[in-house]
Design a protein around this motif. Structure first.
Motif, mmCIF file in Angstrom:
data_model
loop_
_atom_site.group_PDB
_atom_site.id
_atom_site.type_symbol
_atom_site.label_atom_id
_atom_site.label_comp_id
_atom_site.label_asym_id
_atom_site.label_seq_id
_atom_site.Cartn_x
_atom_site.Cartn_y
_atom_site.Cartn_z
ATOM 1 N N VAL A 8 49.250 39.219 41.497
ATOM 2 C CA VAL A 8 50.671 38.965 41.252
ATOM 3 C C VAL A 8 50.971 37.559 41.752
ATOM 4 N N THR A 9 51.386 36.659 40.853
ATOM 5 C CA THR A 9 51.730 35.318 41.309
ATOM 6 C C THR A 9 53.148 35.342 41.885
ATOM 7 N N GLY A 11 54.262 36.163 45.087
ATOM 8 C CA GLY A 11 54.531 37.404 45.815
ATOM 9 C C GLY A 11 55.650 37.323 46.831
ATOM 10 N N GLY A 16 58.441 39.522 42.679
ATOM 11 C CA GLY A 16 57.045 39.542 43.133
ATOM 12 C C GLY A 16 56.797 40.587 44.200
ATOM 13 N N LEU A 20 54.420 43.921 44.024
ATOM 14 C CA LEU A 20 53.356 44.197 45.007
ATOM 15 C C LEU A 20 53.518 45.596 45.593
ATOM 16 N N ARG A 31 46.121 41.230 44.894
ATOM 17 C CA ARG A 31 46.125 39.864 45.421
ATOM 18 C C ARG A 31 47.473 39.242 45.076
ATOM 19 N N THR A 32 47.866 38.270 45.875
ATOM 20 C CA THR A 32 49.078 37.545 45.507
ATOM 21 C C THR A 32 48.947 36.084 45.886
ATOM 22 N N THR A 33 49.598 35.233 45.092
ATOM 23 C CA THR A 33 49.651 33.818 45.436
ATOM 24 C C THR A 33 51.008 33.493 46.043
#
Length: 317
Positions: A8-9, A11, A16, A20, A31-33
């Motif tokens: 997920v970009t 987050g 976001g 999550l 995962r998250t950015t």
């Protein structure tokens, strides 16, 4: 535990963090950015507020939409990417390219990295801004077949979302890759805040009305959708075969004005009404028609009502 890994970009944003939350609840490896790892603790705090007790299946990567750095590492080994991150300013910048470039180039950057990593599908968060801001005859009901012409607006945000979505579709159609794309087009996103993380819609509309900063109802109306339902729609779109190559409007059945929101809060939360300015309804206000039927019928999406979306924002604040 599910075997698939989902990135997920963005987050640390409102949508976001809710996305999550739902993915973790469903048992995915997530995962998250974030633009800076300094945001990590605030995301964890928000997830804990949402009821997550185990974050061992969540990992953080530092990546920015304006740079290639970090994207390969974040996406490598992922089955799905939910590209939620996009800049949303409180006001339009003087130079529209400040918004257009990160939205457009960021979408391309994520799609290219996802394609190189062998990702099955990317779900891109676009906006109703890319659907409903070109002139139509009175009574027109906006659907996913409609597109905003960027030339029809001076608002940088509307242009940025439209251009970014068009670039994403062009990439998929011209590269001829096996990776699939699905797009979600939400209207104004409301709903409960987590860990103090809120949306531009909540900050402008709900906070503005509650603190008395909004003194009159602007001439435009808006669609409303609950953040929990937008997150749910992203996950449905990620998994459904029927969602391949499609765009879906995320909206409830009702359109509201600022006046309508103020009246709702006064009626349903009277203890908060003292600071709300007595605004008048805008005469002859035109309410845009927006259809959510594609998401409802194709993906069996069942959104909460407008009232619940708005009041859950109020209550969480």
């Amino acid at each position: 535990m599910k075997k698939e890994t989902v990135l997920v970009t963005g987050g640390s944003g409102f949508l976001g963090v809710h996305t999550l939350l739902q993915l973790l609840q469903l048992g995915y490896t997530v995962r998250t950015t974030v633009r800076s790892l300094t945001k990590k603790e605030s995301v964890i705090h928000a997830l804990q507020e949402g009821g997550i007790t185990d974050i061992s299946t969540l990992s953080f990567y530092e990546a920015d939409l304006t740079s290639d750095k970090g994207w390969k590492e974040a996406i490598s080994g992922c089955d799905y990417v939910l590209h939620v991150a996009s800049p949303f300013p409180a006001s339009d910048p003087e130079d529209e390219m400040e918004l257009i470039i990160p939205a457009r180039d960021g979408a391309l950057r994520v799609l290219k990295a996802a394609e190189q990593a062998g990702v099955k599908r990317v779900v891109l968060t676009s906006s109703f801004a890319a659907v409903g801001y070109s002139p139509k005859p009175d009574g027109h009901i906006f659907t996913e077949k409609d597109w905003t012409n960027p030339e029809d607006t001076k608002q940088a945000y509307i242009k940025s979302k439209t251009i970014a979505e068009k670039v994403a579709w062009d990439f998929i159609h011209t590269v001829g890759c096996e990776m699939e794309l699905t797009v979600i087009n939400p209207v104004g996103i409301f709903g409960p805040t987590l860990g103090g993380i809120s949306s531009a819609s909540i900050d402008v509309v709900i906070k503005g009305i509650l603190n008395g900063a909004i003194k009159e109802s602007p001439s435009f109306t808006m669609g409303v959708v609950d953040v929990r339902d937008v997150a749910d729609l992203h996950i449905k779109a990620m998994l459904a075969t029927e969602a391949t190559g499609e765009r879906f409007i995320a909206a409830t059945d009702e359109i509201v004005s600022f006046y309508d929101v103020a009246q709702l809060i006064k009626q349903e939360r009277p203890s908060l009404s003292t600071s709300i300015v007595d605004m008048q309804p805008t005469p002859g206000q035109f309410y845009k028609g927006i259809s959510n039927q594609k998401a409802v019928t194709v993906l069996q999406w069942q959104p909460r009502g407008t009232k619940e979306a708005l009041l859950s924002s109020v209550d969480s604040l």
